[in-house]
Design a protein around this motif. Structure first.
Motif, short mmCIF file in Angstrom:
data_model
loop_
_atom_site.label_atom_id
_atom_site.label_comp_id
_atom_site.label_asym_id
_atom_site.label_seq_id
_atom_site.Cartn_x
_atom_site.Cartn_y
_atom_site.Cartn_z
N UNK A 1 2.71 5.88 10.40
CA UNK A 1 2.15 6.53 9.60
C UNK A 1 0.74 6.67 9.51
N UNK A 2 -0.07 6.59 9.07
CA UNK A 2 -1.26 6.09 9.00
C UNK A 2 -1.94 4.75 9.98
N UNK A 3 -2.81 5.27 10.28
CA UNK A 3 -4.03 4.27 11.17
C UNK A 3 -3.76 3.19 10.81
N UNK A 4 -4.59 3.06 8.83
CA UNK A 4 -4.65 2.00 8.31
C UNK A 4 -3.45 1.21 8.27
N UNK B 1 0.73 -1.12 -0.33
CA UNK B 1 0.03 -0.32 0.00
C UNK B 1 0.97 1.68 -0.16
N UNK B 2 1.96 1.26 0.47
CA UNK B 2 2.37 2.34 0.62
C UNK B 2 4.09 2.10 0.27
N UNK C 1 0.44 7.42 0.67
CA UNK C 1 0.09 9.09 1.61
C UNK C 1 1.75 9.40 1.41
N UNK C 2 1.27 10.81 1.57
CA UNK C 2 2.49 11.35 2.02
C UNK C 2 2.46 11.59 3.33
N UNK C 3 3.80 11.57 4.02
CA UNK C 3 4.39 10.80 5.29
C UNK C 3 5.13 11.78 5.68
N UNK D 1 13.31 9.12 0.41
CA UNK D 1 13.98 9.55 -1.32
C UNK D 1 12.12 9.70 -1.82
N UNK D 2 12.11 8.57 -3.28
CA UNK D 2 11.40 8.41 -3.60
C UNK D 2 10.08 7.56 -3.11
#
Ligand code: SME
Length: 150
Positions: free
Chosen positions: A99-102, A39-40, A61-63, A56-57
Motif C-alpha cells: 500500500x505504501x513504500x514506507x 501507522x495505518x 493514508x488512503x489506499x 471499511x473504516x
C-alpha cells in the motif's frame, strides 16, 4: 498501554451517540493515536456473497486497495485461513499487496461473528518487526468488541 486502550475501545462501543461505522472509525483513530508503531489501522469486511474483502473504516493514508480478492495479499490469505497473520518483514512475503513504500510490517487479525470470519482488522507499521503476542491478544479483544455491534 493496551489496558488503557481496551477501556477506551469499550467506551466507544458503548457510546450511544455513535452508529457502528462511527464507532469503528473512532476505534481506528484511537488505536493509531495510541500505539506509536500503528501507522495505518483499518477494517476490511467480506463484500456480500462475493469472495472478496471491501475496505471499511480506516485511519492513515488512503489506499488503492479498497477491494481485495480472497487469497490475495496478507488480508486475502487471512480471509481463507481464519488465523492471525503477523508479518515482521513485508518484503519477505511473496503474496503481499504493497500500500505504501514506507510500510515495513503488518498484522491482520480475523473478526468473527457467531463463529464466522466476516472481516478483519489490518495494521501496517513503518517499524520493522514490532508486533508481539500482546498485539494479537489486544486486537482479538478489539474485534470481539466490534462483533457485538455488527
Ligand atoms: N498489505 C495488505 C493490503 C492492504 S493495505 O495494507 C491497507 C495485504 O497484503 O493484504
Amino acid at each position: 498501554m493496551f489496558a488503557v486502550l481496551k477501556t477506551k475501545v469499550k467506551a466507544i462501543i458503548q457510546d450511544t451517540s455513535l452508529d457502528s461505522t462511527e464507532k469503528m472509525q473512532s476505534i481506528c483513530d484511537t488505536l493509531q493515536n495510541g500505539v506509536s508503531y500503528y501507522d495505518w489501522v483499518g477494517f476490511y469486511f467480506k463484500n456480500g456473497d462475493k469472495r472478496e474483502l471491501k475496505l471499511g473504516p480506516y485511519t492513515g493514508e488512503p489506499t488503492d486497495h479498497t477491494i481485495i480478492p480472497f487469497g490475495k495479499g496478507i488480508c486475502g490469505q487471512v480471509a481463507e485461513s481464519n488465523q492471525n497473520f503477523v508479518v515482521p518483514d513485508v518484503q519477505a512475503q511473496d503474496n503481499y499487496i504493497a500500500c505504501s513504500i514506507t510500510v515495513k510490517s503488518e498484522i491482520v487479525v480475523p473478526l468473527f461473528k457467531n463463529g464466522e470470519n466476516i472481516g478483519q482488522i489490518d495494521i501496517d507499521s513503518n517499524t520493522p518487526d514490532p508486533f508481539t503476542e500482546e498485539d494479537e491478544r489486544f486486537l482479538e479483544y478489539v474485534n470481539a468488541q466490534v462483533a457485538q455491534i455488527l
